[in-house]
Design an enzyme around this catalytic site. Sequence first.
Site, short mmCIF file in Angstrom:
data_model
loop_
_atom_site.label_atom_id
_atom_site.label_comp_id
_atom_site.label_asym_id
_atom_site.label_seq_id
_atom_site.Cartn_x
_atom_site.Cartn_y
_atom_site.Cartn_z
N GLU A 40 -5.00 -22.38 6.08
CA GLU A 40 -4.92 -22.68 7.46
C GLU A 40 -4.31 -21.92 8.41
OE1 GLU A 40 -5.34 -25.37 10.02
OE2 GLU A 40 -4.82 -26.85 8.34
N ASP B 241 -12.31 -11.78 17.24
CA ASP B 241 -11.32 -12.68 16.56
C ASP B 241 -11.55 -14.14 16.63
OD1 ASP B 241 -8.54 -12.57 15.19
OD2 ASP B 241 -8.26 -13.77 16.83
N GLY C 119 4.06 -7.77 21.67
CA GLY C 119 3.67 -7.95 20.55
C GLY C 119 2.60 -8.97 20.48
N LYS D 107 0.85 -1.07 -0.02
CA LYS D 107 -0.06 0.12 0.16
C LYS D 107 0.81 1.27 0.20
CE LYS D 107 -2.96 1.03 3.46
NZ LYS D 107 -4.11 0.82 4.29
N LYS E 254 -12.99 -16.82 13.99
CA LYS E 254 -12.12 -18.08 13.34
C LYS E 254 -13.39 -19.17 13.78
CE LYS E 254 -7.71 -16.43 14.82
NZ LYS E 254 -6.92 -16.04 16.14
#
Lengths: 418, 418
Positions: free
Chosen positions: B123, B195, B181, B41, B199
Amino acid sequence: METHKQLTIGLFGFGVVGEGLYKILQQKPSFNATIKKVCIKNPGKRREAPEDLFTTDRNAILNDPSINVVVEVINESGPAYEIVSTALKNGKSVVSASKKMIAEHLPELLELQQRTGESFLYESAACASIPVIRNLEEYYDNDLLHSIKAIVNGSTNFILTKMFEEKLGFREALHLAQQLGFAESDPSLDVEGYDAANKWTFLLTHAYGIIEKTANLVFSGIQFVQGRDADVAREKHYDIKLVAQAKKLDNGKVAAFVLPQFIKQDDHLAFVKNEYNGVVIESGFADKQFFYGKGAGSFPTASAVLSDLSALRYQYRYEYKKLYHHTPHELTDDFYVRAYLSFDAWKYIPRDRFEWIEEWHADSDRKYLVGVIHFREIKEGSWWKENNTSLVLLPEPILEETQVQQQKRKSLELAELA
Amino acid sequence: METHKQLTIGLFGFGVVGEGLYKILQQKPSFNATIKKVCIKNPGKRREAPEDLFTTDRNAILNDPSINVVVEVINESGPAYEIVSTALKNGKSVVSASKKMIAEHLPELLELQQRTGESFLYESAACASIPVIRNLEEYYDNDLLHSIKAIVNGSTNFILTKMFEEKLGFREALHLAQQLGFAESDPSLDVEGYDAANKWTFLLTHAYGIIEKTANLVFSGIQFVQGRDADVAREKHYDIKLVAQAKKLDNGKVAAFVLPQFIKQDDHLAFVKNEYNGVVIESGFADKQFFYGKGAGSFPTASAVLSDLSALRYQYRYEYKKLYHHTPHELTDDFYVRAYLSFDAWKYIPRDRFEWIEEWHADSDRKYLVGVIHFREIKEGSWWKENNTSLVLLPEPILEETQVQQQKRKSLELAELA
């Protein structure tokens, strides 16, 4: 929507696994798989199934063109091989649970699959309900597989767990395992490591493309492990497990063996207790994967057979990718291991063949040491299985040449400074 | 020996995953997979790769007929869908890690795969390095899948672990996760359960053939869990985890949700700490299988992308067997759950809607109860997310109608006896 192969099954063997499979298919007609004939050895036994299902004539299955799948769960290696190889030659797909037979005849079975193009699946032969073969074959299909270590024998793991958790003696733990059906009445195949080593041979094929006879692998069972070793393990906050291990070395060759090993209590394999199995796969960039489940027993084994049957409906076959589509890896003995040895007298131990000895205890009747030794000394010698000696590897036991030389240089420098 | 598809890759995104993949392919030329172009981007950023590899023009990849594989790891749902759907329409195989995009566009993506016949693999979008999709799709291809429960979000699991093991407060634990992180600077997608629920939608497709929008699933994250709840858990010898769960009920329908749950310390999921993920699959006859590994991070995600690339070389595609080849299962809200609720005042809790209340503590400022309630009260109400209320399910939380009626009858009988 594609059409699927209808499975008409000829079953060899109606022991715990065969009968388990029969019962499951009865309960789940949605599989669209029918057992047409069951071949048994002893027609006299009472069985909970219609009498006309059974035959003692192999050919009633092997020569029946309407049977397209043979399931072989008889556990006698010689006849199993004859059945499996004839079935493949006769154009049938085969599912087998006979680890010993597969280990003994792997090269011939590979050749037969290549020649006939038929599927030969045997997920149930290693770790029963854990899909280890399928994952090694399909998912770790790349040159990133660093290492694999596993508990592949439930009997010995059960015995070791009882020795540790309930402080039972070896005999007592074995007896309990037999009572609960986790060990055979002749337990030597399990206890002396043959079963684990047999499974390890073909897992090495799916992991690394290695084809090796069981007899050429270094292995032992837990027959030499003593109460005193368990005491030392506890002092060091370790468990003892029978670990099948393989690791790719820096030179690309593979170190592999099945030996008792000290396991740190935060290791994945420490989680594997009693009759369970576990597999730790270390692959580049993905860190460690851990697979855990029941490794034996009627239903877990039958359920793995069932998954193979399911796969057959989609024409699945093992590609043996590591063997045929990659450069297969080579087995090597050229590495070192960090090992613990307990023994009755120093004279039985080739002390001079150790690179160095880190620790020794000679204060009691039962002595022990921890040291680093070239693997060839273990592969080529039998001293570690004699005179009441017991060998247990340390955690992360494999050392490469460069590591050993480095360590030696460091010691020399320290000695010079002193 | 069959010939394999040579992979010429167009990569979208050069963040941690994209760059990880680039580095791996550089280090392992044996894959025979080349990245021909990378679409980014922001062209101004410094990147450790040749400048002419990059483009800001999507069509430089999407319209290049020599590129046969598109890898999409950009993490912006709208553009990701445009890229993936155009690539499939243009006859390219696609590998994607965009869970949110997949959850949002599953029906269209299924239709596109059917129509084009192209492979679409993802996956890495669930549990990164754990091959959960492939195993649900290939190995549990039968009607024996009883239940699946999983920790699918590493950030929240990290935070909960720190809250438990180091008794950090929620804010403090979140801050630490961000520093390391494991959580985004805007952590709401993770913390509020979006999230995990995203899934869970497509894992339900591979497990049971269910297609459902995230918004129609009952889910929350860990945003309501308080220090006091952790104290109660500890008193009861439980951990708290954010658990995605699905279970086939006696009537063949499936109960599913993503909610915080008390976990017994000997449960497989208790082994899953910090940023790791874990999946427990219970299948008929095979007991429980446990899969464990790193669920996020640059290299674990890239390694899952790599396994998908490997599979593409063998023309692998998901069959969506549970959806197309079996009768797909239906989601249901018609069951009960055993739940713990902590709250500031009784008035916020619809006590009369509970089937029964097993335990209540009103002695401190913060009150709590344990009771059984119909799942619809949770699905259709928002009271459990309001007024500082916190809901945590008990271990084995799902109860069926018959169990609840039985229990009620037993209580009545006891009451009559008294």
